[in-house]
Design a protein around this motif. Sequence first.
Motif, PDB file in Angstrom:
ATOM      1  N   HIS A 190       0.823  -1.217   0.000  1.00 56.74           N
ATOM      2  CA  HIS A 190       0.000   0.000   0.000  1.00 56.74           C
ATOM      3  C   HIS A 190       0.860   1.272   0.000  1.00 56.74           C
ATOM      4  N   ASP A 240      -1.931  -5.536  -3.818  1.00 54.24           N
ATOM      5  CA  ASP A 240      -2.183  -4.287  -3.083  1.00 54.24           C
ATOM      6  C   ASP A 240      -0.877  -3.538  -2.845  1.00 54.24           C
ATOM      7  N   ASP A 243      -2.137   2.631  -3.316  1.00 53.23           N
ATOM      8  CA  ASP A 243      -3.172   3.321  -2.536  1.00 53.23           C
ATOM      9  C   ASP A 243      -2.763   3.505  -1.077  1.00 53.23           C
ATOM     10  N   ARG A 244      -3.264   4.602  -0.535  1.00 49.88           N
ATOM     11  CA  ARG A 244      -3.188   4.941   0.886  1.00 49.88           C
ATOM     12  C   ARG A 244      -1.818   5.434   1.336  1.00 49.88           C
ATOM     13  N   HIS A 271      -6.923  -3.424  -5.102  1.00 53.83           N
ATOM     14  CA  HIS A 271      -6.584  -2.012  -5.301  1.00 53.83           C
ATOM     15  C   HIS A 271      -5.932  -1.791  -6.668  1.00 53.83           C
ATOM     16  N   SER A 287     -12.073   6.200  -3.546  1.00 57.08           N
ATOM     17  CA  SER A 287     -12.099   6.024  -2.097  1.00 57.08           C
ATOM     18  C   SER A 287     -11.035   5.007  -1.709  1.00 57.08           C
ATOM     19  N   HIS A 288     -10.893   4.795  -0.420  1.00 58.72           N
ATOM     20  CA  HIS A 288      -9.957   3.801   0.123  1.00 58.72           C
ATOM     21  C   HIS A 288      -8.531   4.024  -0.376  1.00 58.72           C
ATOM     22  N   LEU A 363     -18.753  -2.370   6.585  1.00 60.05           N
ATOM     23  CA  LEU A 363     -17.915  -3.091   5.631  1.00 60.05           C
ATOM     24  C   LEU A 363     -18.426  -4.520   5.468  1.00 60.05           C
ATOM     25  N   TYR A 428      -2.315   6.100   7.176  1.00 62.80           N
ATOM     26  CA  TYR A 428      -3.732   6.114   6.795  1.00 62.80           C
ATOM     27  C   TYR A 428      -4.530   5.563   7.974  1.00 62.80           C
ATOM     28  N   PRO A 430      -7.313   3.405   9.549  1.00 62.39           N
ATOM     29  CA  PRO A 430      -8.122   2.252   9.106  1.00 62.39           C
ATOM     30  C   PRO A 430      -9.595   2.490   9.339  1.00 62.39           C
ATOM     31  N   ALA A 431     -10.429   1.889   8.499  1.00 64.84           N
ATOM     32  CA  ALA A 431     -11.873   2.032   8.641  1.00 64.84           C
ATOM     33  C   ALA A 431     -12.386   1.315   9.879  1.00 64.84           C
TER      34      ALA A 431
END
Length: 865
Positions: A190, A240, A243-244, A271, A287-288, A363, A428, A430-431
């Motif tokens: 990531h 992955d 991203d992020r 991703h 997003s993400h 999620l 980043y 995390p959700a």
Amino acid sequence: MERITIPALSLVVLVGVSGSGKSSFARKHFLGTEVISSDFCRGLVSDDENDQAASKDAFEVLHFIAAKRLAAGRLTVIDATNVQPEARKQLVALAREYDVLPVAIVLDVPERVAVDRNALRPDRQFGAHVVQRQRQQLRRGLRSLKREGFRNVQVLGSVEEIDAVTIDRTRLFNDLTDQTGPFDIIGDIHGCRAELEQLLTTLGYTLTRDPEGRAVDATYAGRTGVGTEPAGRRVVFVGDLVDRGPDTPGVLRLVMGMVASSNAYCVPGNHEDKLLRALRGKKVKVSHGLAESLEQLAAEPEEFRAAVETFIDGLISHYVFDRGNLVVSHAGLVERMHGRTSGRVRAFCLYGETTGETDEYGLPMRYPWANDYRGRAMVVYGHTPTPVPEWINNTICLDTGCVFGGSLTALRYPDRELVSVDAFEQYYEPAKPLQVATAPGRAPDVLDITDVTGRRVIETATHGRLSIRAEQAGSALEVMSRFAIDPRFLLYLPPTMSPVATSPIPGVLEHPTQAFEAYKSDGVTELVCEEKHMGSRAVVLVTRDDDVAEKRFGLAGRGAVHTRTGRSFFDTALTDELLLRLRAVAEAAGLFEELDTSWLLLDAELLPWSAKAIELLKNQYAAVGAAARTALPAATAGLESAVAAGLDVGDLLARTQQRTANADLFSAAYRRYCWPTEGLDGVRIAPFQVLASEGATYEEKPHAWHLSIADRLVAAGPTLITPTRRLFVDLDSWDAGTAWWEELTAAGGEGMVVKPAANLIRTKKGLAQPGLKVRGQEYLRIIYGPDYTEPANFDRLRQPKPRPQTLNGPPRIRPRPGVPGTGRPRRTAVAHPRMRLLSFGPGVRTSRPAPLDRIRQTNFADAWR
């Protein structure tokens, strides 16, 4: 000459009118077992290959056989006209069901050719109008074959083209089974370029940088202070990459360079899939972390963005490495999809499987497929961040949330060593927390009844595939559930040791010469003769501290000391006391520290024999001896009186006197192996092999190494540990080995075991026999009875017997000893989840009949490589 290339695993559908030559084409280019003919299936169900009324049943049979072959991963060819879209639709659906590529090969011969060919066949007198109708259907459907789902369509438009074509089979892109490693598999990155560079350096890779100082490649150079390591390690990225994180372009630049230079493989993550669609202008939700990647890539040259797009587009959903023993996929992969290719497989590889529900964070809840995984291949994946990697049924997730402030983790294969570097910072948010409750699923340590019942086919490291019948597993499960200790401590159940073939030498049933000659015929000349202790086979699991068993095996205690059949020798209190003494001896010998382990598994003999077999001795051996010593002297006295009185009973008197002497020898034979014990006083252990420790098994260590370990234990605990004497022999010292055996048996010893000095050894015939026992004449009275040396009995026992079977031969009454049982210790040593071990435990414990011995020979957990 035209060449047609087809995937090695595919469903090949031959399309052509009657008389186009499909069957001849199939015979020329495919194995007979690969071809399923509709005509043949009609014959199966109606005894007439041309009975069109049987077509419905025939095609049900055809589809059933094809499904079985595709499920087994076998190329399958359908030999039928297949000119109707409805017929082809069913076959395309079948290919999709089993995630293989459908291939259409169309034999489009002129109508007149087909008609003329049918006219020459008495069974094809159905007229030209049938061929004409079929050809019209064929021509209408040619353009729609790809729309129907055929990924590869080949049209052969003439007889000459059909005759000249050749077919090549190509492996699927995901088939890298010839690449055996070693590999370093790296989890989700990531955009954390700095952590990736640090991890590669820690793993022993040297970074290559461009003139601007950017890392563009990495080559394995070895780790300092680690010792000799195999060259040619390569990295496998689980996806992955983007991203992020702070430097998605830097990660891509390095990974793309490593893949281009063959220093790495890479599979796509979800991703990358989303980024590719964004780069191509597709409508996606930004997003993400996608916004960060797009912003960072926007600052890069157009050529680099184009290269990224090409790179991601070319990534393969998953790879199968090392002869099918390793699968790498971003989100994991269930066994039935390994090595398959379809949209469904790719979707699973990218996104995994969800339950259809959402959690409290909104999620999707992921289905815990790994909890139910039973495949032989190790599956390494990422996708779902977790604080620490955890093995679940030979699968492991390497996403340890580096971008969220966790760590970046690699798995060294096949070593199973985990290497991590901490994130420099949290990039980043995390959700949701890294570790939350997942969808309900079976815990790895929970054993289901279906894991141990029914017919099963297992794959072993030493014997290939073995089938276990339901009745075998059932009887073993019953015995183990009633008598064996907790299976979490049953890491190894040794089979019986095979004796040598009967000797032709006068006066003996068994002789070392037969052992030496048996090994010589297998090409094994360096041997070790080990003293055979007359005790009870014992497996000893001893831990270094009291809390190890609970943490490592999920069971409180200090370990176990159990019999060959899985029963404990002593009650809990005595077992704990014996293990405490053994722990002190192993600690004093320095074994825990030297082997870097918190537990040891030893193969040994527990002495005396009477410690375990006292009831057997009382009720069988002592009873026979006492009855003989009571009855025979009285009979002898009576016969002596009869002789004195002039009766002709001299021969009977001589036989009775000899039987009396035999009874005395019989009693003396079993008494040698008995002495009084009180609690543990008088109990001794004679170890002869180290089976396993944390992270290692030792079947490939030579016996000299194992016996040196035993000697150290003797030195550290002489009152508890009994030494195992030995003599190494070769082709020039057979006489010395025989003389040593004679010395042992003359002194009352049981005999010796002859083994390959190198321990586990493969010959041209397969695995060499791990050991052959050669017992002395007096000891054999215990086996065959007091009077076995009488001429009539001796001659009967000396009837020629087959040489002991090799480890690759079919199972007989005599089970194969030693090495076949290394599977479960091996899997325990490398921390396979207990459910994978427990599910095979019942198969190890069996009774003596030949079919059940086969289960004991494999020690069952050998299936899980």
